[in-house]
Design a protein around this motif. Structure first.
Motif, PDB file in Angstrom:
ATOM      1  N   LEU A 274      33.996  11.290 -23.589  1.00 36.31           N
ATOM      2  CA  LEU A 274      32.963  10.850 -24.531  1.00 36.31           C
ATOM      3  C   LEU A 274      31.580  10.772 -23.875  1.00 36.31           C
ATOM      4  CD1 LEU A 274      34.836   7.960 -26.363  1.00 36.31           C
ATOM      5  CD2 LEU A 274      34.607  10.348 -27.062  1.00 36.31           C
ATOM      6  N   PRO A 275      30.526  11.175 -24.572  1.00 31.68           N
ATOM      7  CA  PRO A 275      29.154  10.985 -24.065  1.00 31.68           C
ATOM      8  C   PRO A 275      28.761   9.523 -24.143  1.00 31.68           C
ATOM      9  CG  PRO A 275      29.096  11.882 -26.281  1.00 31.68           C
ATOM     10  CD  PRO A 275      30.547  11.861 -25.880  1.00 31.68           C
ATOM     11  N   ALA A 276      27.685   9.175 -23.439  1.00 35.03           N
ATOM     12  CA  ALA A 276      27.304   7.771 -23.283  1.00 35.03           C
ATOM     13  C   ALA A 276      27.045   7.076 -24.620  1.00 35.03           C
ATOM     14  CB  ALA A 276      26.077   7.661 -22.384  1.00 35.03           C
ATOM     15  N   ARG A 277      26.362   7.742 -25.553  1.00 34.51           N
ATOM     16  CA  ARG A 277      26.055   7.053 -26.814  1.00 34.51           C
ATOM     17  C   ARG A 277      27.336   6.748 -27.582  1.00 34.51           C
ATOM     18  NH1 ARG A 277      21.541   9.115 -31.097  1.00 34.51           N
ATOM     19  NH2 ARG A 277      20.522   9.521 -29.090  1.00 34.51           N
ATOM     20  N   ARG A 278      28.244   7.695 -27.588  1.00 30.97           N
ATOM     21  CA  ARG A 278      29.511   7.474 -28.290  1.00 30.97           C
ATOM     22  C   ARG A 278      30.307   6.354 -27.606  1.00 30.97           C
ATOM     23  NH1 ARG A 278      33.201  10.924 -30.880  1.00 30.97           N
ATOM     24  NH2 ARG A 278      35.012   9.690 -31.506  1.00 30.97           N
ATOM     25  N   ASP A 410      26.633   9.117 -13.631  1.00 25.51           N
ATOM     26  CA  ASP A 410      27.840   9.734 -14.172  1.00 25.51           C
ATOM     27  C   ASP A 410      27.623  10.445 -15.500  1.00 25.51           C
ATOM     28  OD1 ASP A 410      29.589   9.191 -12.131  1.00 25.51           O
ATOM     29  OD2 ASP A 410      30.543   7.471 -13.095  1.00 25.51           O
ATOM     30  N   LEU A 411      26.676   9.959 -16.322  1.00 28.15           N
ATOM     31  CA  LEU A 411      26.468  10.530 -17.645  1.00 28.15           C
ATOM     32  C   LEU A 411      24.992  10.555 -18.014  1.00 28.15           C
ATOM     33  CD1 LEU A 411      29.239   8.841 -19.848  1.00 28.15           C
ATOM     34  CD2 LEU A 411      29.144  11.237 -19.156  1.00 28.15           C
ATOM     35  N   PRO A 412      24.546  11.563 -18.767  1.00 26.06           N
ATOM     36  CA  PRO A 412      23.182  11.514 -19.308  1.00 26.06           C
ATOM     37  C   PRO A 412      22.991  10.280 -20.171  1.00 26.06           C
ATOM     38  CG  PRO A 412      24.115  13.728 -19.522  1.00 26.06           C
ATOM     39  CD  PRO A 412      25.240  12.819 -19.086  1.00 26.06           C
ATOM     40  N   ALA A 413      21.755   9.801 -20.239  1.00 24.51           N
ATOM     41  CA  ALA A 413      21.445   8.549 -20.935  1.00 24.51           C
ATOM     42  C   ALA A 413      21.852   8.595 -22.406  1.00 24.51           C
ATOM     43  CB  ALA A 413      19.957   8.250 -20.817  1.00 24.51           C
ATOM     44  N   ASN A 445      18.896   1.653 -21.021  1.00 24.93           N
ATOM     45  CA  ASN A 445      18.513   1.405 -19.630  1.00 24.93           C
ATOM     46  C   ASN A 445      18.482   2.663 -18.767  1.00 24.93           C
ATOM     47  OD1 ASN A 445      21.393   1.532 -19.668  1.00 24.93           O
ATOM     48  ND2 ASN A 445      21.471   0.456 -17.716  1.00 24.93           N
ATOM     49  N   CYS A 446      19.387   3.615 -18.992  1.00 30.42           N
ATOM     50  CA  CYS A 446      19.441   4.800 -18.133  1.00 30.42           C
ATOM     51  C   CYS A 446      18.335   5.811 -18.432  1.00 30.42           C
ATOM     52  CB  CYS A 446      20.794   5.486 -18.251  1.00 30.42           C
ATOM     53  SG  CYS A 446      22.144   4.599 -17.439  1.00 30.42           S
ATOM     54  N   ALA A 447      17.587   5.607 -19.522  1.00 29.36           N
ATOM     55  CA  ALA A 447      16.528   6.560 -19.878  1.00 29.36           C
ATOM     56  C   ALA A 447      15.450   6.634 -18.810  1.00 29.36           C
ATOM     57  CB  ALA A 447      15.904   6.169 -21.217  1.00 29.36           C
ATOM     58  N   TYR A 448      15.302   5.582 -18.017  1.00 24.84           N
ATOM     59  CA  TYR A 448      14.191   5.523 -17.052  1.00 24.84           C
ATOM     60  C   TYR A 448      14.711   5.559 -15.617  1.00 24.84           C
ATOM     61  CZ  TYR A 448      12.364   4.109 -21.495  1.00 24.84           C
ATOM     62  OH  TYR A 448      12.063   4.090 -22.825  1.00 24.84           O
ATOM     63  N   TRP A 449      15.941   6.027 -15.454  1.00 22.86           N
ATOM     64  CA  TRP A 449      16.553   6.052 -14.130  1.00 22.86           C
ATOM     65  C   TRP A 449      15.867   7.090 -13.250  1.00 22.86           C
ATOM     66  CZ3 TRP A 449      18.803   2.184 -12.363  1.00 22.86           C
ATOM     67  CH2 TRP A 449      19.574   2.240 -11.203  1.00 22.86           C
ATOM     68  N   PRO A 450      15.636   6.786 -11.966  1.00 22.23           N
ATOM     69  CA  PRO A 450      14.867   7.696 -11.110  1.00 22.23           C
ATOM     70  C   PRO A 450      15.650   8.912 -10.614  1.00 22.23           C
ATOM     71  CG  PRO A 450      15.547   5.764  -9.870  1.00 22.23           C
ATOM     72  CD  PRO A 450      15.935   5.507 -11.293  1.00 22.23           C
ATOM     73  N   VAL A 451      16.951   8.960 -10.854  1.00 24.62           N
ATOM     74  CA  VAL A 451      17.786  10.067 -10.384  1.00 24.62           C
ATOM     75  C   VAL A 451      18.440  10.742 -11.590  1.00 24.62           C
ATOM     76  CG1 VAL A 451      19.777  10.706  -8.974  1.00 24.62           C
ATOM     77  CG2 VAL A 451      18.243   8.897  -8.200  1.00 24.62           C
ATOM     78  N   LYS A 452      18.403  12.057 -11.610  1.00 25.31           N
ATOM     79  CA  LYS A 452      19.018  12.782 -12.717  1.00 25.31           C
ATOM     80  C   LYS A 452      20.537  12.668 -12.643  1.00 25.31           C
ATOM     81  CE  LYS A 452      15.371  16.236 -13.378  1.00 25.31           C
ATOM     82  NZ  LYS A 452      15.043  17.683 -13.404  1.00 25.31           N
TER      83      LYS A 452
END
Length: 535
Positions: A274-278, A410-413, A445-452
């Motif tokens: 599952l993706p993060a939003r789900r 681990d997952l895109p935001a 919170n992960c939208a502004y993370w400094p590492v892809k």
């Protein structure tokens, strides 16, 4: 200010001590089958299988990793009677193992019957960010069934970036106090900007503290570290009990090393497809399911502050949400010497904390009664502090820092901007009228993370592995039951064990059926029939 967490809690001692040591929550999720907005079904299952499968690593160990696999651990006294500790090296970057090491804290409690020893049993309590070494010393090494402790050395390693293993530290105590009090239900653009600024400051602190390590704390890397530890301990195959996020870690190991996989227990399973939003949306529904179970019990009791007999769970939820809304503008005293008050965000976290263990329901009733009837937020604040692992002196463990570092890698935001959160709010509020708004904004919170991010959603098949035991609890708030069904279905040798009950995870929580089934698997390799149910 909650973040994505799922973590194992013990059932020993008082409710307060159960809640304090091992409470990480992974705001990833799945709707419970009994939840108000379950999305499981044929269309959902078809969508889950559209993601790629995790590819197993080659069976042969690369020569560049030979020094790590051949290292000898120097065991020493831990300072905790009966436990030994050591430090293990792993490559910071598995793609470039010559460019530096990461040092990992390892601990063990040796088998009490060495003549019948089966090997090592590695344990992980979840998080991500929960200390496996702390879990071993506080619970697994003394609280696991006596026969399991007799036959196995119980072993733990703090994953990279966690606790004793080069911990990521993003904010100091006072700044963490401010961060956890940040309003996560912004009423307008200005308040949304304040929340975004808080996420950015947190991320900037992490980048400043661990600029290199932050790129290498993924679950895949932690699973590869576990294979080094397996080899160093002299075990041909990994035997493992992972709870909550620890199931994702264990399943990842099986996917990467199916030929080195032994007896794996994955309790409170996550769904890696599952993706993060789900995940976040489904966990939100899981907390609503757990709250309704709590509310049904609460309104039958004289001290329930959410209503009396005849009050529906929905009405009890409306009363609680109205209380949260009042705190949004008028925080209440909490008896805190540092001057902290009980805010909406802290109160919400306190209630969420008690959803992990039905043994804490009385504590929650009393805390809500004190706050709602006597304007005293101290007890709810204490529950919130246990969630964040804040000690009485105002210091925090690195749980929340490591939690974000692993999840955001681990997952895109889940969301990229406040606008996306606002668009997603109706779905979250439908999933949980009580917690939906705050959990949706916490997903930013992960939208502004400094590492892809380096990971993507994927299925785990672990083709060729022996039977893997996947455990799901029907009203689990943090890892909702459909996740266990999904993971067991993905694994080529998955066996699903269902616990019909409340709370997070099932092993060691009072069901003799669950415990005896898992013990038989660990001690004799006897896996239950797929679909066995316990209560």
């Amino acid at each position: 200010m909650h973040t994505r967490r799922t973590l194992r809690r013990t059932r020993t001692g008082t409710a307060a001590t159960r809640l304090a040591p091992l409470l990480a929550a992974l705001l990833v999720t799945a709707c419970s089958a009994q939840g108000p907005s379950s999305t499981a079904g044929p269309a959902a299952e078809e969508k889950r299988t559209a993601v790629p499968a995790l590819v197993a690593l080659p069976r042969s160990t690369p020569s560049a990793l030979a020094p790590y696999y051949g290292q000898k651990l120097e065991w020493r006294d831990c300072g905790v009677p009966g436990f030994q500790c050591a430090t293990m090296k792993a490559p910071l970057d598995y793609a470039k193992p010559s460019e530096g090491d990461v040092r990992l804290a390892v601990a063990r409690k040796k088998a009490t019957d060495p003549g019948r020893r089966l090997g090592s049993l590695l344990v992980n309590p979840g998080g991500p960010g929960g200390s496996a070494v702390g879990y071993l010393q506080q619970y697994a090494g003394i609280g696991y069934p006596a026969e399991v402790r007799a036959r196995y050395d119980i072993v733990a390693v703090d994953p990279r970036g966690v606790a004793r293993s080069e911990p990521v530290e993003c904010l100091d105590g006072p700044k963490m106090d401010a961060y956890t009090q940040t309003d996560v239900t912004p009423d307008d653009g200005r308040e949304a900007d304040v929340l975004v600024d808080a996420y950015k400051r947190f991320a900037d602190g992490c980048r400043a503290d661990a600029p290199k390590l932050l790129r290498h704390v993924s679950t895949v890397e932690a699973a590869r570290d576990m294979d080094i530890l397996r080899a160093v301990l002299g075990d041909p195959k990994l035997t493992y009990v992972g709870a909550s996020y620890g199931t994702f870690l264990g399943a990842t190991y099986a996917g990467l090393f199916p030929d080195r996989t032994g007896r794996l227990v994955l309790d409170g399973a996550m769904d890696p497809s599952l993706p993060a939003r789900r995940l976040n949306l489904e966990q939100t529904a899981g907390f609503e399911t757990a709250f309704r179970s709590f509310a049904e019990d609460c309104v039958r009791r004289a001290d329930c502050p959410l209503g009396g007999r005849g009050t529906t769970p929905a009405r009890a939820g409306q009363t609680l949400k109205a209380f949260f809304d009042r705190l949004d503008t008028r925080p209440i005293p909490a008896g805190d010497t540092a001057g902290r008050k009980l805010t909406e965000s802290l109160a919400t976290t306190g209630v969420i904390t008690a959803m992990y263990d039905e043994g804490a329901w009385q504590q929650l009733r009393e805390a809500l009664g004190s706050a709602m009837r006597r304007n005293d937020g101290a007890a709810l604040l204490a529950l919130s502090d246990s969630y964040y692992e804040r000690d009485p002196s105002g210091g925090y463990s690195n749980l929340m820092s490591a939690n974000a570092a692993v999840n955001c890698l681990d997952l895109p935001a889940a969301f990229a901007s406040p606008r996306e959160v606002r668009e997603g709010l109706p779905a979250f509020e439908k999933a949980s009228p009580v917690f939906g708004e705050s959990l949706a904004w916490a997903s930013l919170n992960c939208a502004y993370w400094p590492v892809k991010p380096t990971g993507e959603p994927h299925r785990i098949k672990a083709q060729g592995a022996p039977p893997i035991l996947v455990v799901g609890t029907t009203r689990d708030p943090a890892t909702p039951y459909p996740w266990a069904r999904s993971l067991a279905g993905q694994l080529s040798s998955g066996r699903l064990l269902t616990y019909d009950g409340d709370g997070h995870t099932a092993y060691g929580r009072g069901s003799s059926c669950v415990d005896s089934t898992i013990n038989a698997y660990l001690l004799r390799g006897t896996a239950p029939a797929d679909g066995k149910r316990c209560s």
